[in-house]
Design an enzyme around this catalytic site. Sequence first.
Site, PDB file in Angstrom:
ATOM      1  N   GLU A 204       0.859  -1.183   0.000  1.00 49.13           N
ATOM      2  CA  GLU A 204       0.000   0.000   0.000  1.00 49.13           C
ATOM      3  C   GLU A 204       0.897   1.235   0.000  1.00 49.13           C
ATOM      4  OE1 GLU A 204      -3.431  -0.109   2.807  1.00 49.13           O
ATOM      5  OE2 GLU A 204      -2.463  -1.952   3.485  1.00 49.13           O
TER       6      GLU A 204
ATOM      7  N   ARG B 198       4.772 -13.130   9.883  1.00 48.97           N
ATOM      8  CA  ARG B 198       5.365 -11.826   9.610  1.00 48.97           C
ATOM      9  C   ARG B 198       6.674 -11.687  10.374  1.00 48.97           C
ATOM     10  NH1 ARG B 198       1.435  -7.284  11.596  1.00 48.97           N
ATOM     11  NH2 ARG B 198       3.225  -6.006  11.055  1.00 48.97           N
TER      12      ARG B 198
ATOM     13  N   LYS C 221       2.698   0.625  10.395  1.00 48.53           N
ATOM     14  CA  LYS C 221       2.862   1.887   9.664  1.00 48.53           C
ATOM     15  C   LYS C 221       2.209   3.042  10.415  1.00 48.53           C
ATOM     16  CE  LYS C 221       3.255   0.417   4.850  1.00 48.53           C
ATOM     17  NZ  LYS C 221       2.572   0.447   3.539  1.00 48.53           N
TER      18      LYS C 221
END
Length: 551
Positions: free
Chosen positions: A35, A261, A271
């Site tokens: 993104e 992850r 983020k």
Amino acid sequence: MSEIEARQTNFIRQIIDNDLASGIHTSIHTRFPPEPNGYLHIGHVKSICLNFGIAQDYQGKCNLRFDDTNPVKENIEYVNSIKHDLQWLGFNWSGDIHYSSDYFEKLYDYALELIDKGLAYVDKLSPDKIRDYRGTLTCPGKNSPYRNQSVEENRILFARMRQGEFSEGSACLRAKIDMASPFMIMRDPVLYRIKFTDHYQIGNKWCIYPMYDFTHCISDALEGITHSLCTLEFQDNRRLYDWILDNITIDVHPRQYEFSRLNLEYTVMSKRKLNLLVMEKIVEGWDDPRMPTISGLRRRGYTAASIREFCRRIGVTKQDNNIEMAVLEACIREDLNDRACRIMAVIDPVKVVIESLPKGYEQDIVMLNHPNKPNMGTRHVAFSREIYIDRADFKEEANKGYKRLILGKEVRLRNAFVINAERIEKDNKGKITTIFCRHDPDTLNKNPADGRKVKGVIHWVSATRSFKAEFRLYDRLFIDPNPAMTEDFLSKLNPNSLVIRKGFVEAGVLTDNIKGPFQFEREGYFCADSHDFTSTHPVFNRIVKLRSTYL
């Protein structure tokens, strides 16, 4: 990138091997879908190495696709930074760059197909009501009063949404699945929402934007992706991924696989939290050397090879864990140990005057740039009557374990003479300002002729032939190994994550244009700061200490 870096065994590669052997696929096509709402961080590199590494290993393709479905948080700065980071890491995407926004018209048509099949409806419940109706993990949800509208009505309402006739939050398109599903993701998830915000790529052409779960699977299928690799938090979303593809007319059905992850100690990977650090000016920006972003690591002095090696070492599994920062630091130490030029710099200086040398004395000393690699060449370092040593390398009194300069005793200067400290001067606060010494003239880079042993060796720089420099000593940004798990992660900030010192560095670093990164002897690995370094104001960032103090 070496073949060793790419060829690894993990459960995803085993799946691919089986798919190729059984004929399910004849070629492999992966994708990396960031993104554009922030800078890439070290956690993304695990996915980057996996997706691009698989494509490389199997002579396949890997797309770069920007998942740009939320114009409120996205902009071209993030797009450009992501492209730059990928190329710096050593990866190239296949063909043209893809954008989810490229598919908005097709996505709209697929949404209409779901409406026509009675599998989607326009809901005019408020966002708060939708959450209330969804239920809990132990309590099923309940149907929206708009759930049984006719196909014709839903088509009209969805068209009106597109035309901007509804305000933000007053209507959305939802999938019609099962409000009693044990999986929250399947309780009539939202597929489209209204946002009156210009999109960095397509301006104000659209005011309705598809959700990630609707966009991602269709984008994968349109691009012919064979293996859609996601982190474990998307495990339940796989049900929706498959449901959407099963219920639209599309020829390709990629399969989603999840892996753990990357979680790194003493930092945060969200983020949102990283953006808060930037917005609150706790750090300089996304590329602050304390940030876990790729741009921050690059400015700190980490190499692409060391970051790829880190991802290779931690591997790909389905087990969540918190990786020790020491693992990342070991990778950069090993990378720099073989190729970093050895230089002398004094970070916390105190002056030494060698009174046995004549005033104005200077002599060039030839030094190896690397003690174990003669092929890296030599350099000339000026030695003078007045030098600087590190303040920690002198004590008036010390025990036998202290092998540096002590008043009344001697020590060797690196590649130079043995000196003996005879007296000192202090300022009115009792701080030592000058150490006065004598040298043994027969010990220039050799042992004393009378056979006496001098155990300690310290580094130095000439006081007359060196440059003033700023040294930024970076440490971990947080004092807690897992700050993201605390209620107020900002309360766990390390007050000493940046310590600035003013000292001196060998003149040759500037006059001879010696290329970094460097190992400043006995201090650590350093690089010139990419933002602030100038010939008149040299600034060096500490990449990592010579050895871990956290093990």
